[in-house]
Motif scaffolding. Structure first.
Motif, PDB file in Angstrom:
ATOM      1  N   VAL A 167       0.831  -1.205   0.000  1.00 20.61           N
ATOM      2  CA  VAL A 167       0.000   0.000   0.000  1.00 20.61           C
ATOM      3  C   VAL A 167       0.865   1.255   0.000  1.00 20.61           C
ATOM      4  O   VAL A 167       0.587   2.209  -0.725  1.00 20.61           O
ATOM      5  N   VAL A 168       1.919   1.266   0.804  1.00 20.06           N
ATOM      6  CA  VAL A 168       2.816   2.426   0.837  1.00 20.06           C
ATOM      7  C   VAL A 168       3.465   2.634  -0.530  1.00 20.06           C
ATOM      8  O   VAL A 168       3.514   3.760  -1.042  1.00 20.06           O
ATOM      9  N   ALA A 169       3.957   1.560  -1.121  1.00 16.04           N
ATOM     10  CA  ALA A 169       4.591   1.687  -2.440  1.00 16.04           C
ATOM     11  C   ALA A 169       3.599   2.194  -3.481  1.00 16.04           C
ATOM     12  O   ALA A 169       3.903   3.118  -4.247  1.00 16.04           O
ATOM     13  N   ALA A 170       2.399   1.625  -3.499  1.00 15.06           N
ATOM     14  CA  ALA A 170       1.393   2.047  -4.478  1.00 15.06           C
ATOM     15  C   ALA A 170       0.983   3.500  -4.246  1.00 15.06           C
ATOM     16  O   ALA A 170       0.850   4.275  -5.200  1.00 15.06           O
ATOM     17  N   ALA A 171       0.801   3.890  -2.987  1.00 13.59           N
ATOM     18  CA  ALA A 171       0.398   5.263  -2.688  1.00 13.59           C
ATOM     19  C   ALA A 171       1.495   6.257  -3.072  1.00 13.59           C
ATOM     20  O   ALA A 171       1.209   7.318  -3.637  1.00 13.59           O
ATOM     21  N   LEU A 172       2.739   5.924  -2.779  1.00 13.50           N
ATOM     22  CA  LEU A 172       3.830   6.835  -3.129  1.00 13.50           C
ATOM     23  C   LEU A 172       4.023   6.947  -4.640  1.00 13.50           C
ATOM     24  O   LEU A 172       4.321   8.026  -5.160  1.00 13.50           O
ATOM     25  N   ILE A 173       3.825   5.845  -5.335  1.00 19.17           N
ATOM     26  CA  ILE A 173       3.925   5.884  -6.799  1.00 19.17           C
ATOM     27  C   ILE A 173       2.825   6.776  -7.375  1.00 19.17           C
ATOM     28  O   ILE A 173       3.086   7.651  -8.211  1.00 19.17           O
TER      29      ILE A 173
ATOM     30  N   SER B 210       3.596  15.127 -10.146  1.00 24.81           N
ATOM     31  CA  SER B 210       4.389  15.584 -11.288  1.00 24.81           C
ATOM     32  C   SER B 210       3.570  16.448 -12.243  1.00 24.81           C
ATOM     33  O   SER B 210       4.108  17.299 -12.934  1.00 24.81           O
ATOM     34  N   PHE B 211       2.254  16.248 -12.241  1.00 26.81           N
ATOM     35  CA  PHE B 211       1.393  17.053 -13.105  1.00 26.81           C
ATOM     36  C   PHE B 211       1.105  18.441 -12.529  1.00 26.81           C
ATOM     37  O   PHE B 211       0.544  19.293 -13.217  1.00 26.81           O
ATOM     38  N   VAL B 212       1.468  18.676 -11.284  1.00 25.66           N
ATOM     39  CA  VAL B 212       1.260  19.997 -10.682  1.00 25.66           C
ATOM     40  C   VAL B 212       2.141  21.040 -11.361  1.00 25.66           C
ATOM     41  O   VAL B 212       1.818  22.229 -11.375  1.00 25.66           O
ATOM     42  N   THR B 213       3.244  20.632 -11.964  1.00 22.48           N
ATOM     43  CA  THR B 213       4.164  21.572 -12.618  1.00 22.48           C
ATOM     44  C   THR B 213       3.665  22.049 -13.979  1.00 22.48           C
ATOM     45  O   THR B 213       4.227  22.976 -14.542  1.00 22.48           O
ATOM     46  N   ILE B 214       2.606  21.433 -14.480  1.00 17.51           N
ATOM     47  CA  ILE B 214       2.058  21.834 -15.785  1.00 17.51           C
ATOM     48  C   ILE B 214       1.384  23.198 -15.642  1.00 17.51           C
ATOM     49  O   ILE B 214       0.820  23.529 -14.603  1.00 17.51           O
TER      50      ILE B 214
ATOM     51  N   ALA C 106      -4.515  17.538 -10.466  1.00 20.41           N
ATOM     52  CA  ALA C 106      -3.322  16.840 -10.000  1.00 20.41           C
ATOM     53  C   ALA C 106      -3.082  17.069  -8.513  1.00 20.41           C
ATOM     54  O   ALA C 106      -2.768  16.132  -7.767  1.00 20.41           O
ATOM     55  N   LEU C 107      -3.223  18.292  -8.059  1.00 20.87           N
ATOM     56  CA  LEU C 107      -3.020  18.590  -6.640  1.00 20.87           C
ATOM     57  C   LEU C 107      -4.065  17.887  -5.776  1.00 20.87           C
ATOM     58  O   LEU C 107      -3.743  17.295  -4.742  1.00 20.87           O
ATOM     59  N   GLY C 108      -5.320  17.929  -6.224  1.00 23.34           N
ATOM     60  CA  GLY C 108      -6.380  17.248  -5.484  1.00 23.34           C
ATOM     61  C   GLY C 108      -6.146  15.750  -5.389  1.00 23.34           C
ATOM     62  O   GLY C 108      -6.327  15.138  -4.337  1.00 23.34           O
ATOM     63  N   LEU C 109      -5.729  15.146  -6.490  1.00 25.78           N
ATOM     64  CA  LEU C 109      -5.471  13.701  -6.481  1.00 25.78           C
ATOM     65  C   LEU C 109      -4.250  13.351  -5.632  1.00 25.78           C
ATOM     66  O   LEU C 109      -4.271  12.356  -4.898  1.00 25.78           O
ATOM     67  N   ALA C 110      -3.201  14.155  -5.717  1.00 27.73           N
ATOM     68  CA  ALA C 110      -1.987  13.872  -4.937  1.00 27.73           C
ATOM     69  C   ALA C 110      -2.271  13.945  -3.439  1.00 27.73           C
ATOM     70  O   ALA C 110      -1.903  13.039  -2.673  1.00 27.73           O
ATOM     71  N   VAL C 111      -2.949  14.994  -3.007  1.00 26.76           N
ATOM     72  CA  VAL C 111      -3.280  15.129  -1.582  1.00 26.76           C
ATOM     73  C   VAL C 111      -4.286  14.059  -1.167  1.00 26.76           C
ATOM     74  O   VAL C 111      -4.168  13.453  -0.090  1.00 26.76           O
TER      75      VAL C 111
END
Length: 148
Positions: free
Chosen positions: A53-59, A66-70, A79-84
């Motif tokens: 779970v940790v590996a999948a969540a961090l991936i 990475s899409f927040v920089t677009i 992207a920010l909503g999904l990452a948080v």
């Protein structure tokens, strides 16, 4: 706020959350079915499934972050909503609250009403009957008959 943002976030986060839930709870259930006490099953199952779970969540967090920089504001918001959302769901809900509730509920967490147990098919995905199943007698080798 973008009007479709909550719909997109909830759909994607729900799908990922169910994956994490399956990893965690199926391992806990497997331990319980194989004879572990309810609290011990939760602890052992969480310990074994936590790495996945940790590996999948961090991936997934890395991918969405990475899409927040677009430069596109819509993509950045999603992207920010999904990452948080991934971090909160995986670490707070799935790896903290769910095991705590299962440990507090004890045996009743794994209880199934009798009428529902009869209605559902018995798939035995965890292999509960493997240890108690009698072994089949060895078969005698069959001599091949000549063809021709």
């Amino acid at each position: 706020m973008i009007s479709f943002l909550p719909v997109i976030l909830m759909a994607v986060l729900f799908g990922l959350a169910m994956d994490y839930e399956v990893f965690l709870v199926s391992r806990m259930r497997e331990e319980y079915v194989h004879g572990a006490a309810p609290r011990e099953a939760v602890v052992t199952g969480a310990r074994h499934a936590a790495r996945v779970v940790v590996a999948a969540a961090l991936i997934m967090f890395s991918v969405f972050a990475s899409f927040v920089t677009i430069e596109d504001v819509i993509v950045k918001a999603i992207a920010l909503g999904l990452a948080v959302g991934i971090l909160v769901d995986a670490f707070l809900v799935r790896m903290t609250l769910v095991p705590a509730v299962l440990a507090l509920l004890g045996r009743s967490a794994w209880w199934l009403p009798r009428w529902l147990d009869r209605a559902l098919p018995d798939l035995d995905v965890e292999g509960a009957r493997l240890g108690s199943a009698p072994t089949a007698p060895a078969r005698e080798p069959v001599a091949a008959s000549p063809v021709g």
